[in-house]
Design a protein around this motif. Structure first.
Motif, mmCIF file in Angstrom:
data_model
loop_
_atom_site.group_PDB
_atom_site.id
_atom_site.type_symbol
_atom_site.label_atom_id
_atom_site.label_comp_id
_atom_site.label_asym_id
_atom_site.label_seq_id
_atom_site.Cartn_x
_atom_site.Cartn_y
_atom_site.Cartn_z
ATOM 1 N N LYS A 4 2.785 37.030 -25.028
ATOM 2 C CA LYS A 4 1.962 36.381 -24.646
ATOM 3 C C LYS A 4 2.030 35.041 -25.362
ATOM 4 O O LYS A 4 2.631 34.539 -25.544
ATOM 5 C CB LYS A 4 1.105 37.517 -25.728
ATOM 6 C CG LYS A 4 0.648 38.480 -26.281
ATOM 7 C CD LYS A 4 0.259 38.637 -27.557
ATOM 8 C CE LYS A 4 -1.410 38.115 -27.771
ATOM 9 N NZ LYS A 4 -2.241 38.547 -29.007
ATOM 10 N N GLU A 59 -7.408 32.040 -31.327
ATOM 11 C CA GLU A 59 -7.366 33.208 -29.989
ATOM 12 C C GLU A 59 -8.999 33.366 -30.792
ATOM 13 O O GLU A 59 -9.026 33.496 -31.736
ATOM 14 C CB GLU A 59 -6.763 33.934 -30.395
ATOM 15 C CG GLU A 59 -6.369 35.146 -29.583
ATOM 16 C CD GLU A 59 -5.425 36.391 -29.011
ATOM 17 O OE1 GLU A 59 -4.819 36.162 -28.901
ATOM 18 O OE2 GLU A 59 -5.884 37.419 -29.666
ATOM 19 N N TYR A 63 -11.692 38.431 -28.292
ATOM 20 C CA TYR A 63 -10.286 38.890 -27.557
ATOM 21 C C TYR A 63 -9.403 40.066 -27.480
ATOM 22 O O TYR A 63 -8.301 41.034 -27.040
ATOM 23 C CB TYR A 63 -8.373 37.745 -27.401
ATOM 24 C CG TYR A 63 -9.000 36.647 -26.386
ATOM 25 C CD1 TYR A 63 -10.307 36.367 -25.724
ATOM 26 C CD2 TYR A 63 -7.660 36.032 -26.205
ATOM 27 C CE1 TYR A 63 -9.618 34.827 -25.296
ATOM 28 C CE2 TYR A 63 -7.647 35.093 -25.036
ATOM 29 C CZ TYR A 63 -8.534 34.759 -24.440
ATOM 30 O OH TYR A 63 -8.710 33.617 -23.208
ATOM 31 N N SER A 64 -10.203 40.788 -28.525
ATOM 32 C CA SER A 64 -9.460 41.653 -29.430
ATOM 33 C C SER A 64 -10.127 43.047 -29.078
ATOM 34 O O SER A 64 -10.036 44.386 -29.127
ATOM 35 C CB SER A 64 -9.741 42.035 -30.781
ATOM 36 O OG SER A 64 -11.212 41.954 -31.447
ATOM 37 N N SER A 74 -11.136 39.748 -22.619
ATOM 38 C CA SER A 74 -9.740 38.426 -22.063
ATOM 39 C C SER A 74 -9.488 38.755 -20.958
ATOM 40 O O SER A 74 -9.157 37.695 -19.668
ATOM 41 C CB SER A 74 -8.728 38.295 -23.131
ATOM 42 O OG SER A 74 -7.591 39.590 -22.740
ATOM 43 N N ALA A 78 -11.042 34.671 -20.096
ATOM 44 C CA ALA A 78 -10.442 33.708 -20.328
ATOM 45 C C ALA A 78 -10.717 32.624 -20.955
ATOM 46 O O ALA A 78 -11.509 31.851 -20.136
ATOM 47 C CB ALA A 78 -8.956 33.489 -19.681
#
Length: 273
Positions: A4, A59, A63-64, A74, A78
């Motif tokens: 990541k 973040e 994104y989750s 994402s 992005a």
């Protein structure tokens, strides 16, 4: 190497007294640049020597989020530009790579290989994400703006690899405009949208403007004719330098002054063959 990493980050301070400089992340097993902890602070280092402090945008919450099949939002939309832009890549490939005529500094093919290496799912279908899913992911990103207007996204950048031959029965302009229209239908026309593809003729530029594109970028890469032909053989054969220049100039007539951005790649003139 970790699996990541942020889309981009800022480097500042250090021995060179750097002003905050936004850097787009590129991961590589052989890069001499490494982000490490120095005195407890994330620091960009070159061959073990510190260059500057690293700051990352937090973040985003979206994104989750994932779709029913586990695809993360994402992967389709992005956050980049220090959290101020949403980057959508409908085609994670460039057809100039298929015959070895890719731009010689391009990493789009290598990036797909690296994503596979670190466990990212990149199948044939994932190279071309569902147009409505992409629009939904953009909408999720912009929904967070109301919670944090100062740091939320302010623009959309839509780009991808060159399409020199029909893809799903469409040419390059028609393919990417499917995503433009879906995003505009989902989030409206308030937010600027920049389309980054190959140089298009005037009739296609009219379609691009009518679809809701705010600014257009046909990256020219390098000015020198000899270097352009050597470093960008696919672009040189598919469109050619002179026609590329003409199309850039013609696109200003359609999009208006200040809305056409033919980017260059800094430093390629000095690169070894």
């Amino acid at each position: 190497m970790g699996t990541k990493a942020p889309q981009d980050y800022r480097i500042k301070g250090g021995p060179y007294g750097l002003r905050p400089t936004l850097v787009r992340n590129r991961s590589s097993d052989v890069s001499p640049y490494v982000v490490d902890l120095v005195d407890g602070r994330p620091t960009m280092c070159l061959d073990g020597l510190p260059i500057g402090l690293v700051e990352c945008t937090p973040e985003p919450k979206y994104y989750s989020q994932t779709f029913e099949d586990g695809t993360p939002y994402s992967q389709l939309a992005a956050t980049n530009l220090g959290g101020h832009g949403i980057f959508v890549t409908p085609f994670h490939h460039c057809q100039h790579w298929d015959d070895g005529s890719e731009c010689r500094y391009c990493d789009i093919g290598a990036t797909v290989g690296l994503r596979k290496k670190v466990g990212k799912r990149i199948g044939a279908d994932e190279l071309i994400p569902d147009v409505h899913r992409a629009a939904e992911a953009v909408a999720a990103a912009f929904s967070e703006r109301w919670e944090n207007p100062e740091h939320g996204p302010k623009a959309i950048v839509l780009s991808g690899g060159s399409i020199a031959r029909p893809l799903r029965g469409m040419n390059e302009v028609d393919f990417y405009l499917e995503y433009v229209r879906a995003i505009r239908e989902r989030v409206g026309g308030r937010w600027p949208l920049c389309l980054v593809i190959e140089a298009a003729d005037k009739e296609d530029m009219k379609k691009i403007r009518e679809a809701g594109v705010s600014s257009f970028s046909a990256d020219f890469e390098v000015w020198d004719e000899g270097i352009f032909n050597a470093l960008c053989p696919g672009k040189a054969r598919h469109i050619g330098r002179e026609l590329w220049i003409k199309r850039i100039l013609d696109s200003v007539d359609v999009m208006g002054e200040g809305n056409v951005i033919p980017c260059f790649v800094a430093g390629v003139e000095l690169a070894q063959p």
